[in-house]
Design an enzyme around this catalytic site. Structure first.
Site, PDB file in Angstrom:
ATOM      1  N   LYS A  52       0.843  -1.209   0.000  1.00  0.00           N
ATOM      2  CA  LYS A  52       0.000   0.000   0.000  1.00  0.00           C
ATOM      3  C   LYS A  52       0.872   1.251   0.000  1.00  0.00           C
ATOM      4  O   LYS A  52       0.609   2.210  -0.720  1.00  0.00           O
ATOM      5  CB  LYS A  52      -0.949  -0.025   1.213  1.00  0.00           C
ATOM      6  CG  LYS A  52      -2.063  -1.051   1.048  1.00  0.00           C
ATOM      7  CD  LYS A  52      -2.858  -1.309   2.317  1.00  0.00           C
ATOM      8  CE  LYS A  52      -3.803  -2.499   2.065  1.00  0.00           C
ATOM      9  NZ  LYS A  52      -4.563  -2.921   3.250  1.00  0.00           N
ATOM     10  N   GLN A  96      -4.948  -1.653   9.416  1.00  0.00           N
ATOM     11  CA  GLN A  96      -4.792  -2.980   8.806  1.00  0.00           C
ATOM     12  C   GLN A  96      -5.410  -4.054   9.699  1.00  0.00           C
ATOM     13  O   GLN A  96      -5.169  -4.078  10.906  1.00  0.00           O
ATOM     14  CB  GLN A  96      -3.295  -3.251   8.559  1.00  0.00           C
ATOM     15  CG  GLN A  96      -2.999  -4.518   7.792  1.00  0.00           C
ATOM     16  CD  GLN A  96      -3.495  -4.501   6.344  1.00  0.00           C
ATOM     17  OE1 GLN A  96      -3.651  -3.445   5.727  1.00  0.00           O
ATOM     18  NE2 GLN A  96      -3.771  -5.660   5.800  1.00  0.00           N
ATOM     19  N   ASP A 119     -11.187   2.343   3.383  1.00  0.00           N
ATOM     20  CA  ASP A 119     -11.475   0.905   3.232  1.00  0.00           C
ATOM     21  C   ASP A 119     -12.952   0.663   2.891  1.00  0.00           C
ATOM     22  O   ASP A 119     -13.307  -0.422   2.421  1.00  0.00           O
ATOM     23  CB  ASP A 119     -11.189   0.170   4.548  1.00  0.00           C
ATOM     24  CG  ASP A 119      -9.824  -0.510   4.571  1.00  0.00           C
ATOM     25  OD1 ASP A 119      -9.392  -0.985   3.508  1.00  0.00           O
ATOM     26  OD2 ASP A 119      -9.229  -0.575   5.659  1.00  0.00           O
TER      27      ASP A 119
HETATM   28  N1  GUN Z   1      -6.586  -7.032   5.776  1.00  0.00           N
HETATM   29  C1  GUN Z   1      -6.729  -7.779   4.638  1.00  0.00           C
HETATM   30  N2  GUN Z   1      -7.306  -7.042   3.660  1.00  0.00           N
HETATM   31  C2  GUN Z   1      -7.531  -5.811   4.192  1.00  0.00           C
HETATM   32  C3  GUN Z   1      -8.073  -4.610   3.663  1.00  0.00           C
HETATM   33  O1  GUN Z   1      -8.512  -4.526   2.509  1.00  0.00           O
HETATM   34  N3  GUN Z   1      -8.113  -3.556   4.525  1.00  0.00           N
HETATM   35  C4  GUN Z   1      -7.670  -3.635   5.804  1.00  0.00           C
HETATM   36  N4  GUN Z   1      -7.782  -2.539   6.570  1.00  0.00           N
HETATM   37  N5  GUN Z   1      -7.163  -4.730   6.314  1.00  0.00           N
HETATM   38  C5  GUN Z   1      -7.076  -5.815   5.515  1.00  0.00           C
END
Ligand code: GUN
Length: 280
Positions: A52, A96, A119
């Site tokens: 990211k 996350q 998200d």
């Molecule tokens: N953990 C696995 N996929 C995601 C996601 O798309 N967003 C977040 N915040 N955590 C994750």
């Protein structure tokens, strides 16, 4: 011959478009900042967070990361999120998941301001999607709609069957396909005659988390198959929820694993970050 839907290429196109938009915003004095918070050091989470941050750098989004110890308390995390909510220089906040067991994930998600919820997990974002109002959309489902549209696959009026009902993929996927005027069915572990229901689909979206769950018995001749699954095989390769080799001859289009849905999630996260300055 089936079309192999190229998520790598489509996500790269989207990132180029976003890079351009971000550059124009910068020319007008607008800088976008995403804060990424990781609690603990789950190796898979560290890889996702690293990807990211790399995508932000590529597109020109400022990324700030908090790498907090596993011992971080719920109150400490909630205080940090609240401070970031109140910080006008922060556009997006991403915590996350998964979080350590002593922290209530739902509470953390609900504490993120809906205006910074890149998200798309906040109940207000999900509610807005369900009644057709503006709001952030969960990245993987949003990416799947882009894969279909950019591959020239029309959605309107199609029978769409989704296998899986998670809050992150299955449910928002159903709402999005409904918004695109598909006729939508959601299947799950308690669905009776699942393969028969799946076989109704013009567009079959599989997010069940079981390797090679979907075989040709689930797929109507000429269907479009979207595979959200990601598993490591015994010989260390990646494969999906769909038995690709088995269904390939029956489909009109299919996403490979890797290189299908996977790359779209980060592209759509970047899109949501850019939308923080346009969606309000
Ligand atoms: N953990 C696995 N996929 C995601 C996601 O798309 N967003 C977040 N915040 N955590 C994750």
């Amino acid at each position: 011959m089936a079309i192999i839907i190229d998520g790598k290429k489509i996500s790269a196109d989207i990132k180029e478009e976003l890079k351009d938009k971000v550059s124009k915003l910068k020319d007008n004095g607008v800088q976008i900042t995403l804060v990424v918070i990781q609690v603990g050091n789950d190796p898979a989470s560290s890889v996702y967070v690293g990807n990211k941050k790399k995508a932000c750098e590529y597109i020109g989004i400022n990324s700030i990361s908090y790498e907090l110890p596993e011992s971080t308390t719920q109150d400490e995390l909630l205080d940090l999120v609240t401070n970031l909510n109140n910080d006008a220089s922060v556009n997006g906040i991403l915590v996350q998941l998964p979080l350590p067991k002593h922290i209530d994930e739902d509470l953390v998600i609900q504490t993120i301001s809906p205006s910074k919820d890149v998200d798309g997990f906040h109940p207000q974002s999900v509610g807005a999607l369900s009644i057709g109002q503006k709001g952030f959309v969960s990245c993987t489902p949003a990416g799947i709609v882009q894969l279909l549209k950019r591959s020239g696959i029309s959605i309107e009026g199609k029978e769409c069957v989704i296998i899986g009902r998670s809050n992150i993929v299955g449910k928002p996927m159903a709402l999005l396909m409904l918004r695109e005027n598909a006729t939508v069915t959601i299947c799950h572990s308690k669905t009776k005659k699942l393969s028969e229901v799946a076989k109704r689909a013009d567009i079959l979206i599989v997010a069940i988390g079981k390797q090679h769950f979907v075989t040709k018995e689930f797929v109507k001749e000429g269907a479009v198959v979207i595979d959200v699954g990601m598993h490591r095989t015994d010989n260390n390769k990646l494969s999906g929820d769909v038995d690709y080799e088995d269904v390939f001859e029956h489909v009109s289009a299919i996403t490979p694993v890797p290189g299908g849905v996977g790359p779209m999630t980060i592209a759509m996260l970047m899109n949501n970050c850019v939308e923080t300055v346009t969606i309000k």
